[in-house]
Design a protein around this motif. Structure first.
Motif, PDB file in Angstrom:
ATOM      1  N   THR A 312       0.833  -1.204   0.000  1.00  0.00           N
ATOM      2  CA  THR A 312       0.000   0.000   0.000  1.00  0.00           C
ATOM      3  C   THR A 312       0.867   1.253   0.000  1.00  0.00           C
ATOM      4  O   THR A 312       0.674   2.180  -0.797  1.00  0.00           O
ATOM      5  N   ILE A 313       1.836   1.263   0.901  1.00  0.00           N
ATOM      6  CA  ILE A 313       2.711   2.439   1.025  1.00  0.00           C
ATOM      7  C   ILE A 313       3.492   2.651  -0.271  1.00  0.00           C
ATOM      8  O   ILE A 313       3.528   3.756  -0.821  1.00  0.00           O
ATOM      9  N   ALA A 314       4.096   1.591  -0.774  1.00  0.00           N
ATOM     10  CA  ALA A 314       4.961   1.729  -1.952  1.00  0.00           C
ATOM     11  C   ALA A 314       4.168   2.121  -3.189  1.00  0.00           C
ATOM     12  O   ALA A 314       4.595   2.958  -3.977  1.00  0.00           O
ATOM     13  N   ILE A 315       3.009   1.517  -3.370  1.00  0.00           N
ATOM     14  CA  ILE A 315       2.235   1.829  -4.578  1.00  0.00           C
ATOM     15  C   ILE A 315       1.710   3.262  -4.539  1.00  0.00           C
ATOM     16  O   ILE A 315       1.793   3.989  -5.520  1.00  0.00           O
ATOM     17  N   ARG A 316       1.221   3.685  -3.400  1.00  0.00           N
ATOM     18  CA  ARG A 316       0.756   5.071  -3.317  1.00  0.00           C
ATOM     19  C   ARG A 316       1.901   6.042  -3.570  1.00  0.00           C
ATOM     20  O   ARG A 316       1.775   6.997  -4.340  1.00  0.00           O
ATOM     21  N   TYR A 317       3.037   5.782  -2.929  1.00  0.00           N
ATOM     22  CA  TYR A 317       4.155   6.710  -3.090  1.00  0.00           C
ATOM     23  C   TYR A 317       4.682   6.700  -4.529  1.00  0.00           C
ATOM     24  O   TYR A 317       4.997   7.761  -5.086  1.00  0.00           O
ATOM     25  N   ASP A 638      -6.175   0.418  -1.913  1.00  0.00           N
ATOM     26  CA  ASP A 638      -7.211   1.067  -1.097  1.00  0.00           C
ATOM     27  C   ASP A 638      -8.150   0.022  -0.480  1.00  0.00           C
ATOM     28  O   ASP A 638      -8.617   0.177   0.645  1.00  0.00           O
ATOM     29  N   ALA A 639      -8.392  -1.039  -1.256  1.00  0.00           N
ATOM     30  CA  ALA A 639      -9.325  -2.063  -0.767  1.00  0.00           C
ATOM     31  C   ALA A 639      -8.799  -2.790   0.470  1.00  0.00           C
ATOM     32  O   ALA A 639      -9.566  -3.370   1.225  1.00  0.00           O
ATOM     33  N   TRP A 640      -7.494  -2.748   0.679  1.00  0.00           N
ATOM     34  CA  TRP A 640      -6.969  -3.356   1.914  1.00  0.00           C
ATOM     35  C   TRP A 640      -7.386  -2.542   3.145  1.00  0.00           C
ATOM     36  O   TRP A 640      -7.279  -3.002   4.270  1.00  0.00           O
ATOM     37  N   ASP A 641      -7.804  -1.317   2.898  1.00  0.00           N
ATOM     38  CA  ASP A 641      -8.465  -0.508   3.929  1.00  0.00           C
ATOM     39  C   ASP A 641      -7.634  -0.292   5.203  1.00  0.00           C
ATOM     40  O   ASP A 641      -8.144  -0.444   6.313  1.00  0.00           O
ATOM     41  N   PHE A 642      -6.367   0.072   5.023  1.00  0.00           N
ATOM     42  CA  PHE A 642      -5.570   0.417   6.209  1.00  0.00           C
ATOM     43  C   PHE A 642      -5.822   1.879   6.575  1.00  0.00           C
ATOM     44  O   PHE A 642      -5.589   2.762   5.754  1.00  0.00           O
ATOM     45  N   PRO A 643      -6.283   2.158   7.786  1.00  0.00           N
ATOM     46  CA  PRO A 643      -6.392   3.558   8.198  1.00  0.00           C
ATOM     47  C   PRO A 643      -4.992   4.197   8.226  1.00  0.00           C
ATOM     48  O   PRO A 643      -4.010   3.520   8.549  1.00  0.00           O
ATOM     49  N   ASP A 644      -4.889   5.467   7.881  1.00  0.00           N
ATOM     50  CA  ASP A 644      -3.599   6.159   7.940  1.00  0.00           C
ATOM     51  C   ASP A 644      -2.973   6.037   9.328  1.00  0.00           C
ATOM     52  O   ASP A 644      -1.760   5.935   9.459  1.00  0.00           O
ATOM     53  N   GLY A 652       2.871   6.603   2.549  1.00  0.00           N
ATOM     54  CA  GLY A 652       1.681   5.832   2.226  1.00  0.00           C
ATOM     55  C   GLY A 652       0.371   6.543   2.518  1.00  0.00           C
ATOM     56  O   GLY A 652      -0.690   5.916   2.494  1.00  0.00           O
ATOM     57  N   ARG A 653       0.419   7.831   2.789  1.00  0.00           N
ATOM     58  CA  ARG A 653      -0.806   8.562   3.146  1.00  0.00           C
ATOM     59  C   ARG A 653      -1.871   8.458   2.070  1.00  0.00           C
ATOM     60  O   ARG A 653      -1.603   8.655   0.887  1.00  0.00           O
ATOM     61  N   LYS A 657      -0.400  13.459   0.715  1.00  0.00           N
ATOM     62  CA  LYS A 657       0.431  14.565   1.200  1.00  0.00           C
ATOM     63  C   LYS A 657       1.775  14.043   1.728  1.00  0.00           C
ATOM     64  O   LYS A 657       2.143  14.235   2.888  1.00  0.00           O
ATOM     65  N   VAL A 658       2.490  13.423   0.846  1.00  0.00           N
ATOM     66  CA  VAL A 658       3.740  12.753   1.164  1.00  0.00           C
ATOM     67  C   VAL A 658       4.812  13.730   1.630  1.00  0.00           C
ATOM     68  O   VAL A 658       5.397  13.576   2.709  1.00  0.00           O
ATOM     69  N   TYR A 659       5.082  14.735   0.812  1.00  0.00           N
ATOM     70  CA  TYR A 659       6.204  15.631   1.101  1.00  0.00           C
ATOM     71  C   TYR A 659       5.896  16.534   2.275  1.00  0.00           C
ATOM     72  O   TYR A 659       6.753  16.833   3.098  1.00  0.00           O
ATOM     73  N   GLU A 660       4.648  16.971   2.382  1.00  0.00           N
ATOM     74  CA  GLU A 660       4.239  17.788   3.509  1.00  0.00           C
ATOM     75  C   GLU A 660       4.455  17.024   4.823  1.00  0.00           C
ATOM     76  O   GLU A 660       4.929  17.580   5.811  1.00  0.00           O
TER      77      GLU A 660
END
Lengths: 699, 699
Positions: A312-317, A638-644, A652-653, A657-660
């Motif tokens: 999740t983290i890697a794909i979003r980033y 997203d379907a894995w549904d991990f809350p931030d 992985g946000r 808002k990765v850089y922020e």
């Protein structure tokens, strides 16, 4: 901390913003995220997660913002505070065990009550007599005593039979003397022991009349219930920092001839008769490793979700990170390319995305197999429960074919699934480039905490021997002409019946042939290994590498088969819409073909495929699947549904808002920035200013 | 700390003691350890190491006993104290640069002066004019200013052209304005910046008259030389905790329109003419990436030794750790088997042992190639030195064939060697079983600190594109009929001349054929890739996975070839005795055959070997080599000559006191044992006692 100046606060990341990019990603796919989540986890579980999350977020002690910064002692202190609060919340909100476990998953760090709440309670319950339940289990369940499970020693891990701690029966006063005759007899790695527990279930060699009866469980008080100091002739401590798992106080424990009464030996299965001073054997030795099978099945079940966090983290980033232009695109105006568009990134991440689902379905069916087996055993009227965690089947006489199958399956899948998850997490971390190395990526700390799973509950290499043993046995029975009675013997005899005609599987055109190719390879390797062992009389030790390959092959077959079956069973075809099902089938193909290609030599050595097929799979089929799955990647994670809150990752946000977030954590939360150094080597003053308040923890 | 009771102190490990087992191991082999060490490193280097070690051991600040326990701030504080002391010692003892680097290797942790002492000084020296040397380099060399090298940004790592920081030329007052227009323009990951540096070389986009001229280096003062507070309109800080490297203050840096004078742009190669306000191009753009090639060559050179640390620890521990009996040995009396005797352990560790030597010889020849090239360039009268770290060849016009070869070789080998070392270390850690997870193993922390090497100086995946580009170009020239003028074009044309006859290499019988098989596979993959790109007109992006494989294949060929050649050159055959040379040749074969078997599909797809040969290599040749090398394992790692002080590992102790040391560190050094908790959940008190003195650091 430094004060972030206002001109910095006014800055934004350049180019398209993270939230815009994720929005675009989500717009490119029509996968119904919520529906897919419900299909994977049930609506009930998802609601539970969000309900429990609400409670946790409102408690200050669960605030995660200093997790990545704190040192060992502070982290342990916080973990202890959290463990206490969690217990209080459980009572207060009348949480079910599932609620409680959900809270643990969301917090995502091992805690000092970890072993009390698992192995200590389970062992007391499963292996204690009613009298012992009254004496120990009730108090433990009520947190009047806090315990741990002390099996592993400094000198012995996997080999339980080799434990050195002794429990010698004293006929005269009807007691046992617990003793550590060597330094290597020190209990070691024992979770919750280092600082927290005041009781332990100690596995020790039972000795009666100078004769050893093997390892047995003894309940021993180790610390004073009031002062919490170690009792006399007991030496305890935390074993020190580790690669991860540092919120847990793994401990050591030594005994100098400590006496415990007769009732402290857990006696449901075997015991010492105090009147005759004789050992009384367990009535049903075949049932003694159910707990281990359960624990391994749980590891298999969790592996998909463990890996999915990293994916999740890697794909979003990688959908947000842009770097370089596509070489074949000439106009600079088009801007930089999303990293996820590079095939070299796709080939690393998308098969792992596929693996998360493959492992999820495999884990689910592993749990079903376990439960089915439990039911069958109960129907047979057996009263016996599981015992003796860590005792491999070498030490016991297998009484049941079904249990043997379950045992082998759980060993092989535990080994494969936890390796895939651990190595996959590291792959995800690296796919994030430089920022993957930051703790704020959220992958590194999670990986470090997960790593011991590849070693405990059976070392991932050691376990493969169990699988090989079972497969060899099954092959012998097939060769003897016995009728196939389970999947393993079926694929073995299928292979024998077709081996002279050859395989000719259409691995690229037909999904069921793809599964069949994995079965074929397993069968081939099994009969090869059998030939080496039974015909060529090769030494067991000389075959360990072959056994490892065999076990891996078999387990990969099981994963592929389970994934395939999950997509062809009624609930799935019923609950998932056509498009989602199609993407799932592509994920299945990607997982299977990519695995096949990684292990290609065994596939064509066995004749399951031709060389040409492998080349086509690699250069055409896999590359095509990557392209087709790519647009759905963000929705699928997203379907894995991990809350931030659970991920606790800048990269992985879900809002992009990765850089922020990276910047906020570095600039606003980082205590190192509260020191000002003197940089000149000739000056022995190190810090000109130290505003870190390293004086006290904040709890 | 807890007080270790006397009855515990009297305990010994059971069974044969560690030192006895290592003694037995050393008695089983006749490899002359000292002589082999001298052959590998020279007598001079070994003497230097032991001389410097003496000095370090006598300084309290270098005491390592709390390294694994301390939190981030304490570790940074200690690292700063060590960095200062090291500089003082260098002056005091008049150490050469080699002495100084040796001290760094022995201390084995990144320090806050790290980037000052490398990239900052190098860049000032190589890219500064004589005037700038006077102004900046001299002060820096004298530690009157402390600097760092600020290139990477929050939004850009690999893609240097994409940097967002700007340096705008102001014609009116002959200054540059350094500015960070976006949050993503923040410098990020910059070593020594977070807390230590007061100067930075900042890579920024040079802008003259609204036109961008690409990234150039500017010297910028960032902190006050007295107060050490950031200067106005500059925001700096440490970027936070990482997977490793936590003794280093990697930092961030933002500018709000900060002006620097004309002289602050490093002007040896390109500059702004202040009278015409025009950009003056570098005279010799082809020479601008020498530094990067040097840095990559160094990474290749170090990789063998990096890996050897883990291999030393794992092999010694696996010779001491005993677990289970051999299944085919029935008598229990024979005791438990050394873990190193299991083939499943051997297959993991012995090929890595072989890899340490393979990488060592490859690194040595890589450095020689670099130096040869430097000499040739100097002979050609070129005055230009290396510049612009991070700029790939895409950005420059290659002026020299030789440099192109060197560049590609260094890219490919950097990628392969650092991946082999990193993954090998993790393999070693896991081969130590549960104890590998303890920080006291010494592998985990070393691995964590090493990991960024796989990303920096060119990401290991990205770099493979450079290699592929070079190989494709070479192949095109061969197809055009140009005469082969280096090894690459030779193997490509050899392949073409034989491709219709087939390979028929005797990989098991002849070492030179083994090398030839690796060359053949490289050539085959090169022409395949060329066909895809030039004939099938495949997109570059669609070929990245093929390029990755191609680069790996080529680099593996180079390693195998270098290992082979090192064993057949005169110094080797002269200096090593017959027996040692024979063991070395076995290590060569093990490395080559094991690699070949791991990548087998490419070997028979290319026709370099038959399927039958691979099966024989795996089941016979490799297994036989493991058996033959096994008795020499401990002496071979002894030859790497790591002092115990450097390894800082319980498991890897040269005297075998593994269990004593693990126990000592846990029981006597572990500060967590100075707290006494209150274990009951209803009680909000966490610690009943806290004797950890977390109040202050001890420096």
């Amino acid at each position: 901390m430094t004060l972030t100046p206002s001109w910095v606060k006014a800055l934004e990341p350049s180019g398209p913003q993270g939230h815009e990019l994720l929005k675009q990603e989500r717009a490119r796919s029509n996968i119904p995220v919520e529906k897919l989540s419900e299909f994977l986890f049930t609506k009930e579980a998802i609601n539970r997660k969000h309900r429990v999350l609400q409670v946790l977020r409102s408690e200050k002690v669960f605030d995660k913002s200093q997790n990545y910064f704190a040192g060992r002692i502070d982290r342990f202190e916080t973990a202890l505070a959290r463990a206490k609060k969690l217990r209080q919340l459980k009572v207060e909100h009348n949480w079910s065990l599932e609620d409680f476990h959900t809270a643990g998953d969301l917090i995502s760090e091992p805690g000092p009550y970890g072993l009390h709440e698992s192995m200590f309670l389970i062992t007391l319950r499963e292996q204690g007599t009613p009298e012992q339940h009254e004496l120990f289990f009730k108090k433990a369940d009520n947190y009047e005593i806090i315990g741990c499970y002390a099996q592993t020693e400094l000198g012995h891990g996997s080999n339980v039979r080799g434990l050195e701690t002794t429990a010698t029966w004293n006929a005269e006063d009807k007691t046992f003397t617990i003793h550590s005759p060597y330094l290597t007899a020190s209990k070691w790695w024992i979770g919750s022991l280092g600082r927290t527990a005041n009781y332990a279930v100690v596995m020790a060699q039972l000795i009666i009349d100078d004769k050893s009866y093997g390892p047995h469980p003894f309940v021993v008080q180790i610390r004073d219930l009031k002062s919490h100091e170690p009792l006399e002739n007991i030496h305890i401590g935390d074993i020190g920092p580790k690669f991860g798992y540092n919120t847990m106080d793994n401990g050591f424990l030594l005994f100098n001839k400590v006496k415990v009464p007769h009732v402290n030996m857990l006696a449901r299965f075997s015991r010492v008769d105090p009147s005759t001073n004789k050992y009384v054997r367990p009535s049903s030795p075949s049932l003694v490793y159910g707990t281990l099978t359960f624990v391994r099945s749980t590891i298999v079940f969790q592996s998909g979700s463990v890996l999915a966090r990293g994916v999740t983290i890697a794909i979003r980033y990688c959908a947000i990170r842009r770097q370089f232009q596509d070489r074949d695109v000439q106009e600079w105006e088009r801007g930089e390319n999303q990293v996820l568009n590079y095939t070299m990134v796709q080939i690393r991440l998308l098969p792992l995305l596929a693996a998360t689902f493959a492992l999820h379905f495999t884990g689910r069916s592993m749990m079903q197999l376990y439960q089915m087996n439990q039911k069958k055993m109960n129907r047979r009227g057996s009263q016996a429960g599981p015992t003796q965690r860590g005792a491999g089947p070498e030490e016991t006489h297998s009484g049941s074919e079904l249990l043997a199958d379950l045992h082998a399956t759980s060993c092989g899948l535990k080994s494969l699934a936890s390796s895939v998850a651990a190595e996959g997490l590291e792959m995800c971390r690296r796919a994030c480039g430089g920022h993957g190395y930051s703790s704020f990526s959220g992958i590194g700390p999670w990986y470090s905490d997960y790593l011991p799973t590849t070693t405990w509950e059976g070392d991932n290499y050691m376990l493969t021997q169990q699988v090989a043993r079972y497969l060899l046995k099954s092959a012998r029975s097939v060769l003897k002409g016995e009728t196939p009675n389970n999947d393993t013997t079926v694929i073995l005899s299928d292979f024998l019946s077709r081996v002279d005609m050859g395989a000719a599987f259409d691995i690229i055109g037909k999904d069921e042939d793809l599964v069949a190719a994995f079965a074929w390879r397993t069968a081939y390797l099994t009969f090869e290994a059998l030939r080496h062992r039974d015909k060529d009389k090769k030494a067991w030790n000389d075959l360990l590498v072959d056994f490892y390959r065999l076990s891996k092959a078999h387990s990969q077959y099981l994963v592929v088969k389970n994934f395939y079956e999950a997509l062809h069973s009624t609930p799935t075809t019923h609950e998932l819409d056509h498009d989602t099902l199609e993407v799932m089938q592509k994920l299945f193909r990607l997982y299977a073909l990519h695995t096949l290609e990684q292990e290609s030599s065994e596939f064509y050595t066995s004749g399951a495929t031709t060389v040409r097929q492998i080349i086509l799979a690699r250069t055409n089929a896999v590359m095509k699947l990557l392209k087709e799955i790519r647009p759905h990647a963000v929705r699928l994670v997203d379907a894995w549904d991990f809350p931030d809150w659970q991920l606790d990752s800048s990269l992985g946000r879900s809002d992009g808002k990765v850089y922020e977030d990276l910047f906020f954590r570095a600039s606003e939360l980082n205590p190192l920035n509260a020191i000002t150094v003197d940089p000149y080597p000739d000056n022995d003053v190190l810090f000109k200013k130290d505003m870190t308040q390293r004086l006290k923890s904040k709890l």
